[in-house]
Design a protein around this motif. Structure first.
Motif, PDB file in Angstrom:
ATOM      1  N   LYS A  68      -3.363  15.181   0.574  1.00 32.62           N
ATOM      2  CA  LYS A  68      -4.127  13.931   0.615  1.00 32.62           C
ATOM      3  C   LYS A  68      -3.761  13.116  -0.604  1.00 32.62           C
ATOM      4  O   LYS A  68      -3.757  13.637  -1.721  1.00 32.62           O
ATOM      5  CB  LYS A  68      -5.628  14.229   0.599  1.00 32.62           C
ATOM      6  CG  LYS A  68      -6.156  14.557   1.964  1.00 32.62           C
ATOM      7  CD  LYS A  68      -7.663  14.579   1.960  1.00 32.62           C
ATOM      8  CE  LYS A  68      -8.155  14.907   3.356  1.00 32.62           C
ATOM      9  NZ  LYS A  68      -9.598  15.153   3.364  1.00 32.62           N
ATOM     10  N   VAL A  69      -3.436  11.856  -0.394  1.00 36.57           N
ATOM     11  CA  VAL A  69      -3.044  10.976  -1.494  1.00 36.57           C
ATOM     12  C   VAL A  69      -3.808   9.672  -1.374  1.00 36.57           C
ATOM     13  O   VAL A  69      -4.018   9.173  -0.278  1.00 36.57           O
ATOM     14  CB  VAL A  69      -1.537  10.646  -1.436  1.00 36.57           C
ATOM     15  CG1 VAL A  69      -1.094  10.022  -2.740  1.00 36.57           C
ATOM     16  CG2 VAL A  69      -0.716  11.856  -1.118  1.00 36.57           C
ATOM     17  N   ARG A  70      -4.198   9.135  -2.524  1.00 39.59           N
ATOM     18  CA  ARG A  70      -4.846   7.821  -2.512  1.00 39.59           C
ATOM     19  C   ARG A  70      -3.785   6.739  -2.458  1.00 39.59           C
ATOM     20  O   ARG A  70      -2.705   6.884  -3.026  1.00 39.59           O
ATOM     21  CB  ARG A  70      -5.687   7.622  -3.787  1.00 39.59           C
ATOM     22  CG  ARG A  70      -6.942   8.453  -3.842  1.00 39.59           C
ATOM     23  CD  ARG A  70      -8.068   7.706  -4.567  1.00 39.59           C
ATOM     24  NE  ARG A  70      -8.604   6.621  -3.767  1.00 39.59           N
ATOM     25  CZ  ARG A  70      -9.467   6.787  -2.755  1.00 39.59           C
ATOM     26  NH1 ARG A  70      -9.888   7.986  -2.436  1.00 39.59           N
ATOM     27  NH2 ARG A  70      -9.918   5.745  -2.082  1.00 39.59           N
ATOM     28  N   TRP A  99       2.670   4.880  -9.565  1.00 39.93           N
ATOM     29  CA  TRP A  99       2.006   5.416  -8.379  1.00 39.93           C
ATOM     30  C   TRP A  99       2.433   6.863  -8.168  1.00 39.93           C
ATOM     31  O   TRP A  99       3.496   7.268  -8.633  1.00 39.93           O
ATOM     32  CB  TRP A  99       2.409   4.627  -7.136  1.00 39.93           C
ATOM     33  CG  TRP A  99       1.975   3.199  -7.112  1.00 39.93           C
ATOM     34  CD1 TRP A  99       1.164   2.584  -8.015  1.00 39.93           C
ATOM     35  CD2 TRP A  99       2.360   2.229  -6.154  1.00 39.93           C
ATOM     36  NE1 TRP A  99       0.997   1.279  -7.678  1.00 39.93           N
ATOM     37  CE2 TRP A  99       1.723   1.022  -6.530  1.00 39.93           C
ATOM     38  CE3 TRP A  99       3.150   2.229  -5.024  1.00 39.93           C
ATOM     39  CZ2 TRP A  99       1.864  -0.157  -5.811  1.00 39.93           C
ATOM     40  CZ3 TRP A  99       3.302   1.073  -4.301  1.00 39.93           C
ATOM     41  CH2 TRP A  99       2.660  -0.114  -4.695  1.00 39.93           C
ATOM     42  N   ASP A 149       0.817  -1.207   0.000  1.00 41.30           N
ATOM     43  CA  ASP A 149       0.000   0.000   0.000  1.00 41.30           C
ATOM     44  C   ASP A 149       0.854   1.261   0.000  1.00 41.30           C
ATOM     45  O   ASP A 149       0.534   2.244  -0.638  1.00 41.30           O
ATOM     46  CB  ASP A 149      -0.912   0.018   1.230  1.00 41.30           C
ATOM     47  CG  ASP A 149      -1.865  -1.162   1.216  1.00 41.30           C
ATOM     48  OD1 ASP A 149      -2.457  -1.404   0.153  1.00 41.30           O
ATOM     49  OD2 ASP A 149      -1.979  -1.848   2.245  1.00 41.30           O
ATOM     50  N   ILE A 183      -4.737   7.531   7.897  1.00 45.48           N
ATOM     51  CA  ILE A 183      -5.069   6.792   6.679  1.00 45.48           C
ATOM     52  C   ILE A 183      -6.491   6.284   6.835  1.00 45.48           C
ATOM     53  O   ILE A 183      -6.794   5.544   7.770  1.00 45.48           O
ATOM     54  CB  ILE A 183      -4.104   5.616   6.446  1.00 45.48           C
ATOM     55  CG1 ILE A 183      -2.668   6.132   6.332  1.00 45.48           C
ATOM     56  CG2 ILE A 183      -4.486   4.871   5.173  1.00 45.48           C
ATOM     57  CD1 ILE A 183      -1.628   5.051   6.335  1.00 45.48           C
ATOM     58  N   GLU A 184      -7.353   6.738   5.937  1.00 43.56           N
ATOM     59  CA  GLU A 184      -8.778   6.396   6.056  1.00 43.56           C
ATOM     60  C   GLU A 184      -9.362   6.186   4.676  1.00 43.56           C
ATOM     61  O   GLU A 184      -9.103   6.979   3.766  1.00 43.56           O
ATOM     62  CB  GLU A 184      -9.527   7.550   6.748  1.00 43.56           C
ATOM     63  CG  GLU A 184     -10.129   7.151   8.081  1.00 43.56           C
ATOM     64  CD  GLU A 184     -10.708   8.364   8.778  1.00 43.56           C
ATOM     65  OE1 GLU A 184     -10.754   8.345  10.000  1.00 43.56           O
ATOM     66  OE2 GLU A 184     -11.101   9.325   8.076  1.00 43.56           O
ATOM     67  N   ASN A 185     -10.156   5.162   4.523  1.00 45.23           N
ATOM     68  CA  ASN A 185     -10.850   4.887   3.269  1.00 45.23           C
ATOM     69  C   ASN A 185      -9.916   4.946   2.070  1.00 45.23           C
ATOM     70  O   ASN A 185     -10.198   5.579   1.065  1.00 45.23           O
ATOM     71  CB  ASN A 185     -11.988   5.893   3.040  1.00 45.23           C
ATOM     72  CG  ASN A 185     -12.905   5.936   4.242  1.00 45.23           C
ATOM     73  OD1 ASN A 185     -13.120   4.902   4.884  1.00 45.23           O
ATOM     74  ND2 ASN A 185     -13.415   7.110   4.546  1.00 45.23           N
ATOM     75  N   GLY A 186      -8.761   4.356   2.230  1.00 46.25           N
ATOM     76  CA  GLY A 186      -7.829   4.309   1.112  1.00 46.25           C
ATOM     77  C   GLY A 186      -7.207   5.631   0.768  1.00 46.25           C
ATOM     78  O   GLY A 186      -6.680   5.823  -0.328  1.00 46.25           O
ATOM     79  N   GLU A 187      -7.270   6.577   1.707  1.00 42.05           N
ATOM     80  CA  GLU A 187      -6.663   7.873   1.434  1.00 42.05           C
ATOM     81  C   GLU A 187      -5.809   8.274   2.631  1.00 42.05           C
ATOM     82  O   GLU A 187      -6.228   8.114   3.776  1.00 42.05           O
ATOM     83  CB  GLU A 187      -7.756   8.920   1.208  1.00 42.05           C
ATOM     84  CG  GLU A 187      -7.257  10.143   0.491  1.00 42.05           C
ATOM     85  CD  GLU A 187      -8.403  11.091   0.149  1.00 42.05           C
ATOM     86  OE1 GLU A 187      -8.520  11.463  -1.027  1.00 42.05           O
ATOM     87  OE2 GLU A 187      -9.174  11.447   1.055  1.00 42.05           O
ATOM     88  N   ALA A 188      -4.605   8.778   2.330  1.00 40.92           N
ATOM     89  CA  ALA A 188      -3.697   9.142   3.412  1.00 40.92           C
ATOM     90  C   ALA A 188      -3.582  10.649   3.517  1.00 40.92           C
ATOM     91  O   ALA A 188      -3.527  11.340   2.501  1.00 40.92           O
ATOM     92  CB  ALA A 188      -2.321   8.532   3.172  1.00 40.92           C
ATOM     93  N   GLU A 189      -3.582  11.121   4.766  1.00 38.63           N
ATOM     94  CA  GLU A 189      -3.309  12.537   5.006  1.00 38.63           C
ATOM     95  C   GLU A 189      -1.849  12.666   5.392  1.00 38.63           C
ATOM     96  O   GLU A 189      -1.430  12.125   6.410  1.00 38.63           O
ATOM     97  CB  GLU A 189      -4.195  13.069   6.128  1.00 38.63           C
ATOM     98  CG  GLU A 189      -5.581  13.428   5.671  1.00 38.63           C
ATOM     99  CD  GLU A 189      -6.437  13.938   6.815  1.00 38.63           C
ATOM    100  OE1 GLU A 189      -5.881  14.543   7.751  1.00 38.63           O
ATOM    101  OE2 GLU A 189      -7.653  13.694   6.763  1.00 38.63           O
TER     102      GLU A 189
END
Lengths: 646, 258
Positions: B151-153, B119, B92, B131-137
């Motif tokens: 924010k990155v997926r 990527w 991931d 990291i939430e719902n496949g998205e990272a802060e």
């Protein structure tokens, strides 16, 4: 008369219970790691160790030593005679009279114990220890009265059943405390465990006037490095903890305790006892660790010590000054235990506080604690024209420069010493960039892996060259080279520079003028004094300068640490005061204008005290200041050269 | 902590600036630290090189059970081996340092990996906040202590800046006991690298700074002021075509494109 049959029954049952307690206690110690001891010769040596070595320590307090001789001597004698007279029923007036005498002796001793306990100093533990003098009195008085008929002084059956009942109660109390309590964890446990501790001490070299201060190496292939649980200690270390009499002499001497840092050596040893036997510290009746409340520590033989029993800050507060060990009448090794537990924290947990991790990383990567370029170790001596071992291969004296080479204050000491060496025409050389940190700090921070790596490389370098002895200005390097490199194949004659300069002065190889200035006091570095027994040379040297040392109240073997040892300035555990400030107060109390030192760490610590304060100077600097430089050596050199050429 | 996350931290052999000795590289160790804080012991630490390298133990001493090594000889191109491995395992998050302390030290590895994997690459991060719902802060480190929230997926590659939390102390015992697992791996010689000549760096003369400030307040202001780019231009409302043209012109002007 009921006592006629009751007394032997009581004696027998108490003895049986005590034996059971002894077996249990021994099994608690045996849960520790194996440590080879010679059982027979240890037991044979025990009486001498007790009567000479231990008594030598106790004798520093005359009141207590006389009291202890009377009480303990009286008790041991009484107990033997009680068994003969009252258990085996030997009818001998002589024995009975002897028993009367011994119980009187014990009674007299016990009254002094009682007196001391009237207003006990804060270092003494209270609780069950306050009961002990009464128990001693009851024991001795009871058996005195019981023995009167056997000695033919009083008729059999005097006093009737009332007295018999009172005496029976006294017997139960007395035997309970003195015999049953001995092996079941009462105050008298110290006699049982203490005697065996003396017999099986981990450092038998300490007895008979010897000295053993070097730390023992860690087996780096062991499954767990250092001490995690009480059972990771050697069995005779556990036995040593159990021998503690809670006299608190260590507490009174501990610089960290006085500074309000969370360490009390006595409490630490009692916590180790809690660890080996299981339980909490709620019943501990002495001073707590400063700033940590009693009652929250909990431990057991197989639980991690630093999780619940001892706060890691307690272990990191220690300056390894050995004042506690020096003071302990039971010869318990506090510093060994502390470093053992630090080893676990550093080598297994990676939890060295403060700047510890950074210093260790630097030592690993650059062989010096501050991360300076290893190739710049000789920069301090750029103008000194020193011989380097890698070129000359051979010299009379190897001058171990130490990490002081990187510190501008310490460089002044090094220069002063070099000036003296040159004036005395000593054939000396340095290792230059081949020298590495001695490993002292790494080892005391618990990183024995880094210590061993440094030690092995230093030994390998030194063993390439030929020299008669090593001289160094750093007592820490001195101690490590002298006492701790032996385990890694480095056996050297090592001298501290004060010893060496003193020799030069005595041999008349350097001429000195007289020191000018006011009162001078001398601060004994721990690693020179307590670790290596060198108290005289620095004082002789100062006397040679015409200085009459105004001794501090705590000097010699009781010298107070400057706070700079054991990596304490690196881990920097907060307290209420600074140890160096307290030491400077000691110096101020003598009215000194100058503190003479023999250690660069002490110099740094004491000079860190805010002004106004006495000046701080190394003895090498003081000697170099008054050195009378004559033109004679230079001309002699020319003559020698002429001979060589011819 | 996100136990289900699959995080790979890439580590290289560092070099101490003073002694030149091999060590745990500072930024790579920060990448491992970040990985450990995000997914605990499950973080996978990966090195391309020699399994016998002692300094790898100092990463392991941070509390790793094992460390995987793609076996590569000294002259091989590590980024190719790492790229192969990562595209096969599809983690991931891939964490790297900004630039290696030894070897070529070009700082290209994260770019090459991101390109190969297709990527996004986030450079110089200071922390991954959430990291939430496949998205990272992510907090990106900018000069002068500034941070930018991004924010990155997932999945993405990130290079970890010196501003990230300092790595935990390396403990000798666990480092000794950790398993270094060698994986034989295809290697390709780094031909470009082979043609390089290496020489010790020469100290360049330093330009003396003119101190204009007269007072402490002025010096403080000078030290904390934002650097002001003189020639820049902000284009927000122009049509995309015009914006692209401006970028293109600038690249031509700077000699990036020819």
């Amino acid at each position: 008369m009921i006592l006629d049959w009751l007394l032997p029954v009581l004696l027998l049952s108490v003895l049986a219970l005590a034996l059971a307690g002894a077996v249990r206690r021994v099994s608690l110690w045996r849960a520790g790691q194996p440590s080879p001891v010679n059982i027979i010769s240890g037991l044979m040596a025990m009486p001498r160790r007790y009567l000479v070595d231990l008594h030598h320590v106790v004798e520093r307090d005359k009141y207590m030593s006389n009291t202890h001789v009377a009480t303990a001597g009286g008790f041991v004698l009484s107990l033997v005679l009680i068994l003969l007279v009252h258990l085996f029923g030997i009818e001998s007036k002589l024995l009975a009279w002897a028993l009367l005498a011994s119980s009187v002796l014990m009674f007299v001793g016990a009254t002094f114990v009682y007196k001391r306990r009237k207003n006990p100093p804060s270092r003494l533990s209270k609780g069950p220890w306050m009961r002990l003098p009464k128990s001693l009195l009851v024991f001795s008085a009871t058996f005195f009265i019981i023995t009167l008929p056997a000695a033919g002084i009083l008729p059999e059956g005097f006093g009737g059943w009332v007295l018999a009942l009172i005496l029976a109660a006294g017997v139960v109390w007395g035997l309970g405390e003195m015999v049953f309590g001995m092996t079941w964890g009462g105050p008298m446990k110290h006699a049982f465990a203490g005697a065996l501790h003396l017999a099986f001490h981990r450092r038998p070299e300490r007895f008979g006037g010897g000295r053993s201060t070097g730390l023992k190496p860690v087996d780096l292939d062991a499954p767990v490095l250092g001490v995690q649980k009480p059972t990771d200690f050697k069995w005779n270390q556990l036995l040593g903890f159990d021998a503690c009499v809670q006299c608190g002499k260590c507490e009174a001497m501990c610089p960290a305790f006085a500074a309000g840092q969370p360490l009390n050596p006595k409490k630490l040893i009692q916590d180790m006892v809690i660890g080996l036997a299981g339980g909490t510290d709620a019943k501990f009746a002495g001073s707590p660790y400063p700033g940590i409340e009693l009652g929250n520590a909990k431990g057991g033989p197989d639980s991690t010590i630093t999780e619940g029993l001892v706060n890691p800050d307690t272990l990191w507060s220690c300056t390894t000054c050995r004042a506690c060990v020096e003071e302990c009448p039971m010869m318990i090794e506090h510093v060994d235990a502390i470093v053992d537990m630090r080893r676990f924290l550093t080598l297994e947990k990676g939890n060295t506080p403060g700047k510890g991790a950074e210093v260790l990383d630097n030592l690993i990567a650059t062989d010096n604690p501050n991360g300076f370029e290893p190739g710049s170790r000789m920069n301090w001596a750029a103008d000194q024209n020193l011989k380097v071992m890698s070129e000359v291969k051979e010299a009379d004296v190897l001058f171990w420069v130490s990490d002081g080479a990187f510190d501008m204050r310490s460089q002044r000491i090094l220069r002063a010493f070099v000036k003296l060496l040159k004036a005395a025409n000593v054939d000396f050389a340095v290792l230059g960039d081949e020298e590495r940190d001695s490993g002292d700090v790494a080892r005391r921070l618990g990183d024995d892996a880094t210590f061993q790596s440094l030690a092995k490389r230093n030994v390998a370098v030194m063993n390439q060259y030929r020299f008669k002895r090593i001289v160094t200005t750093d007592p820490h390097a001195f101690h490590v080279l002298k006492n701790e490199y032996g385990d890694f194949g480095g056996h050297y004659e090592v001298l501290h520079h004060t010893t060496f300069i003193n020799e030069l002065v005595k041999e008349g190889r350097i001429q000195l003028g007289a020191h000018k200035g006011g009162t001078v006091t001398y601060h004994d570095p721990c690693y020179l004094g307590r670790y290596n027994g060198e108290y005289e040379s620095p004082r002789e040297l100062l006397a040679a300068l015409g200085i009459q040392v105004a001794e501090m109240e705590r000097s010699g073997f009781r010298s107070r640490c400057c706070g700079g040892g054991g990596g304490a300035p690196i881990t920097d555990i907060p307290g209420e005061r600074r140890i160096a400030d307290m030491r400077m107060e000691d110096a101020n109390a003598t009215g000194a204008e100058l503190v003479a030192v023999g250690c660069q760490q002490c110099t740094a610590m004491l000079e860190g005290v805010v002004e106004p304060r006495p000046e701080v100077k190394d003895i090498a600097e003081l000697v170099a200041d008054v050195l009378v430089e004559s033109a004679e050596p230079a001309s002699r050199k020319r003559d020698e050269l002429a001979v060589e050429v011819a | 902590m996100q136990p289900e996350l699959n995080i790979v931290a890439l580590v290289s052999v560092g070099q101490h600036p003073k002694s030149g000795r091999a060590r745990r590289a500072e930024q790579d160790a920060r990448a491992v630290e970040l990985g450990l804080r995000l997914s605990g012991e499950k973080v996978q630490v990966l090195h391309a090189g020699d399994v016998a390298e002692e300094s790898l133990r100092s990463y392991a001493g941070m509390g790793l059970k094992q460390l995987r090594v793609l076996q590569q000889s000294a002259g091989a191109d590590a980024s190719l081996a790492l790229g192969d491995y990562l595209s096969e395992h599809q983690p991931d998050i891939v964490l790297t340092g900004v630039r290696a302390e030894s070897g070529e030290s070009s700082g290209m590895t994260p770019y090459l990996l991101a390109e190969k994997l297709g990527w996004p690459l986030v450079t110089r991060i200071a922390d991954i906040a959430k990291i939430e719902n496949g998205e990272a802060e992510i907090l990106q480190a900018l000069p002068r202590g500034q941070r930018r929230a991004i924010k990155v997926r997932l999945p993405f590659v990130a290079s970890v800046d010196n501003a990230a939390e300092a790595p935990r102390q390396s403990a000798y015992g666990p480092g000794r006991r950790a398993q270094l697992e060698p994986l034989p791996w295809v290697e390709a010689a780094d031909e470009v690298r082979a043609s390089f000549d290496e020489a010790p760096a020469r100290k360049r003369p330093k330009r003396l700074k003119m101190v204009k400030a007269k007072t402490a307040a002025e010096r403080f202001k000078a030290a904390t002021a934002k650097s002001q780019g003189g020639g820049g231009r902000i284009m927000k409302d122009e049509p995309p075509r015009e914006q692209a043209q401006a970028i293109f012109d600038l690249l031509l002007e700077e000699g990036v494109l020819r």
